[in-house]
Design a protein around this motif. Structure first.
Motif, PDB file in Angstrom:
ATOM      1  N   UNK A 247      26.384  -3.544 -12.893  1.00 22.75           N
ATOM      2  CA  UNK A 247      25.414  -3.693 -13.980  1.00 22.75           C
ATOM      3  C   UNK A 247      26.070  -4.426 -15.139  1.00 22.75           C
ATOM      4  N   UNK A 248      25.242  -5.071 -15.912  1.00 21.14           N
ATOM      5  CA  UNK A 248      25.750  -5.744 -17.103  1.00 21.14           C
ATOM      6  C   UNK A 248      24.623  -5.848 -18.120  1.00 21.14           C
ATOM      7  N   UNK A 249      24.969  -6.302 -19.301  1.00 20.01           N
ATOM      8  CA  UNK A 249      23.992  -6.384 -20.396  1.00 20.01           C
ATOM      9  C   UNK A 249      24.092  -7.778 -20.983  1.00 20.01           C
ATOM     10  N   UNK A 250      22.995  -8.493 -20.925  1.00 15.95           N
ATOM     11  CA  UNK A 250      22.978  -9.830 -21.514  1.00 15.95           C
ATOM     12  C   UNK A 250      22.646  -9.712 -22.997  1.00 15.95           C
ATOM     13  N   UNK A 251      23.534 -10.202 -23.840  1.00 14.66           N
ATOM     14  CA  UNK A 251      23.280 -10.262 -25.289  1.00 14.66           C
ATOM     15  C   UNK A 251      23.165 -11.740 -25.633  1.00 14.66           C
ATOM     16  N   UNK A 252      22.000 -12.149 -26.090  1.00 13.37           N
ATOM     17  CA  UNK A 252      21.859 -13.575 -26.379  1.00 13.37           C
ATOM     18  C   UNK A 252      21.526 -13.841 -27.839  1.00 13.37           C
TER      19      UNK A 252
END
Ligand code: FES
Ligand SMILES: [Fe+2]
Length: 337
Positions: A247-252
């Motif tokens: 899992x990962x978290x995209x911060x844009x």
């Protein structure tokens, strides 16, 4: 691989951390962020040292974080400074400490240094150039795939023509312009790669600032994409924060072409283009978990994701600095996209 230690990662956007503590995850560690009375953010491991309650379920009070269970209070350093249930003649025990991580707020994000063995960061987190000048849209999206799946995807220029109907210029190029043959230049840099089009004449040329298509990956998880399609300009800073193995978290942070910044707005809804990638990558990741890896085959344009993979492996093995010169510095690759 879960991700690399010894780097700065985004905990959350500045606007997401207000008066309440906020739980988040990086590299399989459950952490909590809170602000002190000066509004300075602090990052602690999210487990109280008394009975292990989640500090993130507590509250901030007088610049400390208060555990929800018995009210022990911890300073930004992680030190327990108050136990309200002690009587006047009971001594405050010393040395009660929740592990803390270096934490910095910069250009609309709160950054955590995920140290190896408590070492201190040698450099500050990477800011966003000309941040003060522009307006920005930020968002955060959880993904049920590894950060490496997402990282390899974002600079893979062969996929948008198929994955991104109506949302990506390469899809239009396939649909309306006969899927033209083009070239892309891949360079290995000090801390990752760049992909640019059209290619420069030689590796000695610097990349022009106004190049129509620019992509860069910087270790560990930052991708910058910029470019122009007709009169439309785009620029985006994306971080694929590893949260666990799968899992990962995209911060844009997307740049709006309007000046008079810095002004940040928050986008709650997932943009369709990002959703298209997420659905595809989550299916790949869950198939890999259920059925194991496949013997992959690759073609010329896959050199971009494959180079990312090689660099990540070298960095994970602690060999990146030493072996960097062993990778080809520059390649020009042909592809239809
Ligand atoms: S568990 Fe935190 S104060 Fe008791
Ligand atoms: Fe995509």
């Amino acid at each position: 691989m879960i991700g690399l230690r010894g780097y700065w990662y985004i905990g959350c956007a500045s606007s997401r951390l207000r008066a309440k503590p906020k739980a988040f995850r990086i590299l399989d560690e459950q952490l909590v962020l809170f602000r002190d009375e000066q509004n300075v953010p602090h990052a602690l491991v999210d487990r109280c040292r008394h009975r292990g309650a989640r500090l993130s379920q507590g509250r901030c009070i007088a610049g400390k974080i208060e555990c929800p269970y018995h009210g022990w209070r911890f300073a930004g350093s992680g030190e327990c400074t108050e136990i309200l249930s002690l009587t006047r003649d009971q001594r405050m025990p010393s040395g009660i400490q929740v592990p803390s991580y270096p934490c910095v707020e910069l250009d609309g994000n709160i950054w955590i240094y995920m140290a190896r063995d408590g070492e201190q960061p040698g450099t500050p987190p990477p800011g966003i150039p000309k941040f003060e000048r522009y307006r920005w849209v930020q968002g955060s999206i959880d993904h049920a795939c590894s950060f490496q799946d997402l990282l390899e995807n974002v600079l893979d220029i062969a996929h948008p023509a198929f994955v991104h109907p109506w949302t990506h210029p390469f899809w239009y190029s396939r649909k309306f312009m006969g899927f033209p043959e083009k070239q892309v230049e891949l360079r290995v840099t000090e801390n990752g790669i760049t992909t640019t089009a059209p290619p420069t004449n030689s590796g000695d040329d610097s990349i022009p600032e106004d190049i129509p298509l620019f992509g860069a990956w910087e270790l560990p998880d930052r991708v910058v994409t910029m470019g122009r399609v007709g009169s439309f300009e785009f620029a985006s800073w994306m971080h694929f924060v590893p949260t666990s193995e799968n899992s990962c978290r995209l911060e844009y942070t997307h740049r709006n072409p309007f000046p008079f910044g810095p002004k940040l707005s928050w986008r709650k809804r997932e943009p369709l283009l990002l959703r298209q990638d997420r659905v595809l990558l989550e299916a790949i990741c869950s198939a890999r978990q259920a059925e194991g890896p496949i013997p992959e085959r690759s073609v010329a344009i896959d050199e971009i994701p494959l180079t990312i993979r090689r660099i990540l492996k070298l960095a994970a093995d602690g060999l990146w600095e030493e072996k960097r010169e062993s990778l080809p510095k520059r390649r020009v690759i042909g592809a239809r996209y």
